[in-house]
Design a protein around this motif. Structure first.
Motif, PDB file in Angstrom:
ATOM      1  N   CYS A  51       0.848  -1.185   0.000  1.00  0.00           N
ATOM      2  CA  CYS A  51       0.000   0.000   0.000  1.00  0.00           C
ATOM      3  C   CYS A  51       0.887   1.239   0.000  1.00  0.00           C
ATOM      4  N   TYR A  52       0.405   2.267  -0.626  1.00  0.00           N
ATOM      5  CA  TYR A  52       1.115   3.542  -0.711  1.00  0.00           C
ATOM      6  C   TYR A  52       0.052   4.606  -0.532  1.00  0.00           C
ATOM      7  N   ILE A  53      -0.243   4.926   0.728  1.00  0.00           N
ATOM      8  CA  ILE A  53      -1.355   5.798   1.068  1.00  0.00           C
ATOM      9  C   ILE A  53      -1.023   7.272   0.846  1.00  0.00           C
ATOM     10  N   GLN A  54       0.173   7.689   1.251  1.00  0.00           N
ATOM     11  CA  GLN A  54       0.605   9.072   1.101  1.00  0.00           C
ATOM     12  C   GLN A  54       2.107   9.120   0.892  1.00  0.00           C
ATOM     13  N   PRO A  55       2.599  10.062   0.095  1.00  0.00           N
ATOM     14  CA  PRO A  55       4.052  10.270   0.019  1.00  0.00           C
ATOM     15  C   PRO A  55       4.559  10.714   1.387  1.00  0.00           C
ATOM     16  N   CYS A  56       5.782  10.416   1.703  1.00  0.00           N
ATOM     17  CA  CYS A  56       6.342  10.747   3.015  1.00  0.00           C
ATOM     18  C   CYS A  56       6.815  12.191   3.124  1.00  0.00           C
ATOM     19  N   ASP A  57       6.607  12.995   2.124  1.00  0.00           N
ATOM     20  CA  ASP A  57       6.999  14.397   2.129  1.00  0.00           C
ATOM     21  C   ASP A  57       6.072  15.174   3.069  1.00  0.00           C
ATOM     22  N   SER A  58       6.616  15.708   4.151  1.00  0.00           N
ATOM     23  CA  SER A  58       5.789  16.415   5.132  1.00  0.00           C
ATOM     24  C   SER A  58       5.238  17.734   4.587  1.00  0.00           C
ATOM     25  N   ASN A  59       5.811  18.275   3.522  1.00  0.00           N
ATOM     26  CA  ASN A  59       5.335  19.529   2.929  1.00  0.00           C
ATOM     27  C   ASN A  59       4.352  19.303   1.789  1.00  0.00           C
ATOM     28  N   VAL A 113     -10.043  10.730   2.987  1.00  0.00           N
ATOM     29  CA  VAL A 113      -9.655   9.328   3.179  1.00  0.00           C
ATOM     30  C   VAL A 113     -10.075   8.515   1.952  1.00  0.00           C
ATOM     31  N   PRO A 114      -9.423   7.361   1.715  1.00  0.00           N
ATOM     32  CA  PRO A 114      -9.809   6.533   0.562  1.00  0.00           C
ATOM     33  C   PRO A 114     -11.288   6.133   0.632  1.00  0.00           C
ATOM     34  N   ASN A 115     -11.949   6.216  -0.519  1.00  0.00           N
ATOM     35  CA  ASN A 115     -13.353   5.861  -0.640  1.00  0.00           C
ATOM     36  C   ASN A 115     -13.514   4.615  -1.503  1.00  0.00           C
ATOM     37  N   LYS A 116     -12.780   4.550  -2.602  1.00  0.00           N
ATOM     38  CA  LYS A 116     -12.809   3.387  -3.487  1.00  0.00           C
ATOM     39  C   LYS A 116     -11.377   3.017  -3.846  1.00  0.00           C
ATOM     40  N   SER A 117     -11.158   1.718  -3.968  1.00  0.00           N
ATOM     41  CA  SER A 117      -9.836   1.235  -4.349  1.00  0.00           C
ATOM     42  C   SER A 117      -9.979  -0.076  -5.102  1.00  0.00           C
ATOM     43  N   LYS A 118      -8.904  -0.503  -5.711  1.00  0.00           N
ATOM     44  CA  LYS A 118      -8.877  -1.790  -6.396  1.00  0.00           C
ATOM     45  C   LYS A 118      -7.508  -2.411  -6.145  1.00  0.00           C
ATOM     46  N   LYS A 133       1.732   6.373 -11.634  1.00  0.00           N
ATOM     47  CA  LYS A 133       1.335   7.681 -11.127  1.00  0.00           C
ATOM     48  C   LYS A 133       0.112   7.466 -10.227  1.00  0.00           C
ATOM     49  N   PRO A 134       0.356   7.054  -8.966  1.00  0.00           N
ATOM     50  CA  PRO A 134      -0.766   6.722  -8.076  1.00  0.00           C
ATOM     51  C   PRO A 134      -1.595   7.941  -7.683  1.00  0.00           C
ATOM     52  N   THR A 135      -2.826   7.679  -7.284  1.00  0.00           N
ATOM     53  CA  THR A 135      -3.724   8.695  -6.759  1.00  0.00           C
ATOM     54  C   THR A 135      -3.646   8.648  -5.239  1.00  0.00           C
ATOM     55  N   PHE A 136      -3.540   9.815  -4.608  1.00  0.00           N
ATOM     56  CA  PHE A 136      -3.492   9.925  -3.154  1.00  0.00           C
ATOM     57  C   PHE A 136      -4.661  10.779  -2.690  1.00  0.00           C
ATOM     58  N   CYS A 137      -5.021  10.650  -1.434  1.00  0.00           N
ATOM     59  CA  CYS A 137      -6.067  11.489  -0.872  1.00  0.00           C
ATOM     60  C   CYS A 137      -5.475  12.852  -0.534  1.00  0.00           C
ATOM     61  N   TRP A 196      -4.716   0.062  -4.795  1.00  0.00           N
ATOM     62  CA  TRP A 196      -4.645   1.204  -5.696  1.00  0.00           C
ATOM     63  C   TRP A 196      -5.853   2.089  -5.440  1.00  0.00           C
ATOM     64  N   ILE A 197      -5.636   3.266  -4.884  1.00  0.00           N
ATOM     65  CA  ILE A 197      -6.729   4.196  -4.567  1.00  0.00           C
ATOM     66  C   ILE A 197      -7.289   4.764  -5.868  1.00  0.00           C
ATOM     67  N   THR A 198      -8.615   4.718  -6.015  1.00  0.00           N
ATOM     68  CA  THR A 198      -9.256   5.290  -7.207  1.00  0.00           C
ATOM     69  C   THR A 198     -10.050   6.547  -6.878  1.00  0.00           C
ATOM     70  N   SER A 199     -10.527   6.684  -5.634  1.00  0.00           N
ATOM     71  CA  SER A 199     -11.204   7.922  -5.241  1.00  0.00           C
ATOM     72  C   SER A 199     -11.130   8.100  -3.733  1.00  0.00           C
ATOM     73  N   CYS A 200     -11.311   9.349  -3.310  1.00  0.00           N
ATOM     74  CA  CYS A 200     -11.276   9.692  -1.885  1.00  0.00           C
ATOM     75  C   CYS A 200     -12.494  10.540  -1.558  1.00  0.00           C
ATOM     76  N   VAL A 201     -12.848  10.580  -0.287  1.00  0.00           N
ATOM     77  CA  VAL A 201     -13.951  11.405   0.185  1.00  0.00           C
ATOM     78  C   VAL A 201     -13.434  12.234   1.357  1.00  0.00           C
ATOM     79  N   CYS A 202     -13.905  13.477   1.440  1.00  0.00           N
ATOM     80  CA  CYS A 202     -13.493  14.365   2.534  1.00  0.00           C
ATOM     81  C   CYS A 202     -14.632  14.410   3.537  1.00  0.00           C
TER      82      CYS A 202
END
Length: 130
Positions: free
Chosen positions: A23-31, A82-87, A68-72, A107-113
């Motif tokens: 899983c790759y939920i978010q890049p580790c770049d704090s900025n 947060v992730p809403n749909k994934s595959k 080129k992954p999609t992130f929330c 693989w995240i396909t959509s997120c919901v706030c």
């Protein structure tokens, strides 16, 4: 990038099985939240992608393709995305002098706030360390 465990019965026999996946939920770049562009007149950008496709590195091995992954994304108010749909996708890795292997990946396909957040503004607040 990390590894997640899940229990699923998504198989022909409907049997409970434990699976590991990358899983790759978010890049580790704090900025990263400072670089996400929120559209004018909006308070949230639910998703974002890296500027260019990259190869994944796992245990010293490199993916055969660039991704080129999609992130929330983030919100300017008290909501968090947060992730809403994934595959599941399969990634092939090549290792120097050691051959190759394949791993399934979330693989995240959509997120919901949403307003149900532990720490609004912290893009990692919904992650749980086991």
């Amino acid at each position: 990038m990390g590894i997640s465990d899940r229990v699923t019965n998504e198989n022909s026999n409907c049997e409970m099985r434990k699976e590991k996946r990358l899983c790759y939920i978010q890049p580790c770049d704090s900025n990263i939240s400072k670089r996400i562009k929120i559209p004018k007149g909006k308070t949230c950008q639910p998703t974002f992608q890296l500027l260019k496709a990259e190869k994944f590195i796992f245990s010293g091995c490199s993916s055969t393709q660039s991704y080129k992954p999609t992130f929330c994304g983030v919100c300017l108010d008290k909501r968090c995305c947060v992730p809403n749909k994934s595959k599941m996708i399969t990634i092939q890795f090549d290792c120097p002098n050691e051959g190759s292997f394949k791993w399934k990946m979330l693989w995240i396909t959509s997120c919901v706030c949403q307003r149900n957040c532990r720490d609004p503004g912290d893009i990692f607040s919904e992650l749980k360390i086991l």
